[in-house]
Motif scaffolding. Structure first.
Motif, PDB file in Angstrom:
ATOM      1  N   ILE A 243      42.423  44.282  38.220  1.00 23.84           N
ATOM      2  CA  ILE A 243      43.723  43.626  38.406  1.00 23.84           C
ATOM      3  C   ILE A 243      44.403  43.385  37.071  1.00 23.84           C
ATOM      4  O   ILE A 243      45.631  43.474  36.947  1.00 23.84           O
ATOM      5  CB  ILE A 243      43.543  42.305  39.184  1.00 23.84           C
ATOM      6  CG1 ILE A 243      42.916  42.586  40.551  1.00 23.84           C
ATOM      7  CG2 ILE A 243      44.878  41.597  39.369  1.00 23.84           C
ATOM      8  CD1 ILE A 243      42.568  41.343  41.335  1.00 23.84           C
ATOM      9  N   ALA A 244      43.616  43.092  36.025  1.00 27.60           N
ATOM     10  CA  ALA A 244      44.184  42.899  34.690  1.00 27.60           C
ATOM     11  C   ALA A 244      44.835  44.189  34.185  1.00 27.60           C
ATOM     12  O   ALA A 244      45.914  44.156  33.568  1.00 27.60           O
ATOM     13  CB  ALA A 244      43.103  42.437  33.719  1.00 27.60           C
ATOM     14  N   LEU A 245      44.209  45.329  34.426  1.00 26.76           N
ATOM     15  CA  LEU A 245      44.814  46.611  34.058  1.00 26.76           C
ATOM     16  C   LEU A 245      46.121  46.834  34.821  1.00 26.76           C
ATOM     17  O   LEU A 245      47.102  47.348  34.271  1.00 26.76           O
ATOM     18  CB  LEU A 245      43.833  47.744  34.344  1.00 26.76           C
ATOM     19  CG  LEU A 245      42.635  47.872  33.400  1.00 26.76           C
ATOM     20  CD1 LEU A 245      41.682  48.939  33.902  1.00 26.76           C
ATOM     21  CD2 LEU A 245      43.090  48.184  31.981  1.00 26.76           C
ATOM     22  N   TYR A 246      46.137  46.423  36.079  1.00 27.21           N
ATOM     23  CA  TYR A 246      47.358  46.531  36.886  1.00 27.21           C
ATOM     24  C   TYR A 246      48.473  45.664  36.287  1.00 27.21           C
ATOM     25  O   TYR A 246      49.634  46.087  36.210  1.00 27.21           O
ATOM     26  CB  TYR A 246      47.060  46.109  38.313  1.00 27.21           C
ATOM     27  CG  TYR A 246      48.277  45.970  39.184  1.00 27.21           C
ATOM     28  CD1 TYR A 246      48.912  47.085  39.718  1.00 27.21           C
ATOM     29  CD2 TYR A 246      48.801  44.706  39.481  1.00 27.21           C
ATOM     30  CE1 TYR A 246      50.031  46.961  40.509  1.00 27.21           C
ATOM     31  CE2 TYR A 246      49.923  44.578  40.273  1.00 27.21           C
ATOM     32  CZ  TYR A 246      50.534  45.697  40.790  1.00 27.21           C
ATOM     33  OH  TYR A 246      51.649  45.567  41.575  1.00 27.21           O
ATOM     34  N   ILE A 247      48.120  44.462  35.840  1.00 28.01           N
ATOM     35  CA  ILE A 247      49.111  43.576  35.212  1.00 28.01           C
ATOM     36  C   ILE A 247      49.687  44.226  33.952  1.00 28.01           C
ATOM     37  O   ILE A 247      50.892  44.163  33.696  1.00 28.01           O
ATOM     38  CB  ILE A 247      48.474  42.214  34.870  1.00 28.01           C
ATOM     39  CG1 ILE A 247      48.091  41.475  36.157  1.00 28.01           C
ATOM     40  CG2 ILE A 247      49.421  41.355  34.045  1.00 28.01           C
ATOM     41  CD1 ILE A 247      47.312  40.190  35.919  1.00 28.01           C
TER      42      ILE A 247
END
Length: 221
Positions: free
Chosen positions: A33-37
């Motif tokens: 999810i951090a990569l998505y952010i």
């Protein structure tokens, strides 16, 4: 393995007895999810220069926060010690862009939610945030204010304001400096035709120089 991932994602994986699988699930969900952010930030970022360190910060903050929350929920003694340690941390870096602050808080929140074992909530929140940010980013923005700086004779100040009133949607004199027979004006203006404004100002007899300056901060009287 796939059934374990699906069950952990949908039902949560918070537990007082941490094992290696739980740790990897927590950190893995958080990292994804951090990569998505980071991708969303890169897509909506208005700055011309790519800030690699800020992207790394978004990713690292989420993973570190998740690790802290995962550790805290497993042991009450560690949680009390961690609260005491974090209470003395002070961040000195100023965040000038409010959207950068939003993404930082988003990243930290994802770490907290995933660390607590609710990855599904973090995904739903991220989807809703993405939709809202993208919608607001494609809405045409209002014309930003410019600062018109004019050096001229003091007796043509009224003519300058007449030209500004004609060519600008709104305007306000922010500074006036009088030196003998000369006056320096700083006027905050909003106009859709800045070149026409400059041409009309420069045509006035008595105008020594004129500049139109962009600014990215608040202008106070």
């Amino acid at each position: 393995m796939l059934s374990i991932l699906e069950k952990s994602f949908l039902e949560g994986y918070a537990t007082s007895d941490l094992d290696v699988t739980t740790m990897f699930l927590c950190i893995g969900f958080t990292a994804a999810i951090a990569l998505y952010i980071c991708l969303v930030y890169k897509m909506v970022n208005k700055n011309k220069f790519f800030d690699r360190s800020f992207h790394l910060s978004l990713f690292a903050l989420a993973v570190i926060t998740a690790a802290i929350i995962l550790t805290i929920q497993s042991n009450i003694v560690i949680s009390l010690g961690m609260v005491g340690a974090l209470s003395i941390v002070r961040f000195r870096t100023a965040i000038k862009n409010p959207m950068d602050l939003v993404f930082l808080f988003w990243s930290i929140s994802i770490g907290i939610i995933c660390g607590a074992g609710f990855a599904m909530i973090s995904v739903i929140a991220s989807i809703v945030l993405t939709i809202g940010i993208v919608l607001f980013s494609i809405v045409p923005a209002e014309k930003e204010s410019l600062i018109l700086v004019v050096n001229s004779s003091a007796n043509i100040e009224e003519q300058i304001t007449d030209v500004v009133s004609k060519d600008c949607v709104s305007w306000k004199v922010r500074a006036r400096n009088v030196d003998g027979n000369n006056v320096n004006l700083a006027i905050e203006v909003k106009t859709s035709e800045p070149q026409a404004l400059m041409d009309d100002i420069c045509k006035l007899d008595g105008v020594t120089s004129a500049s139109l300056i962009e600014h990215d901060g608040d202008v106070t009287a």
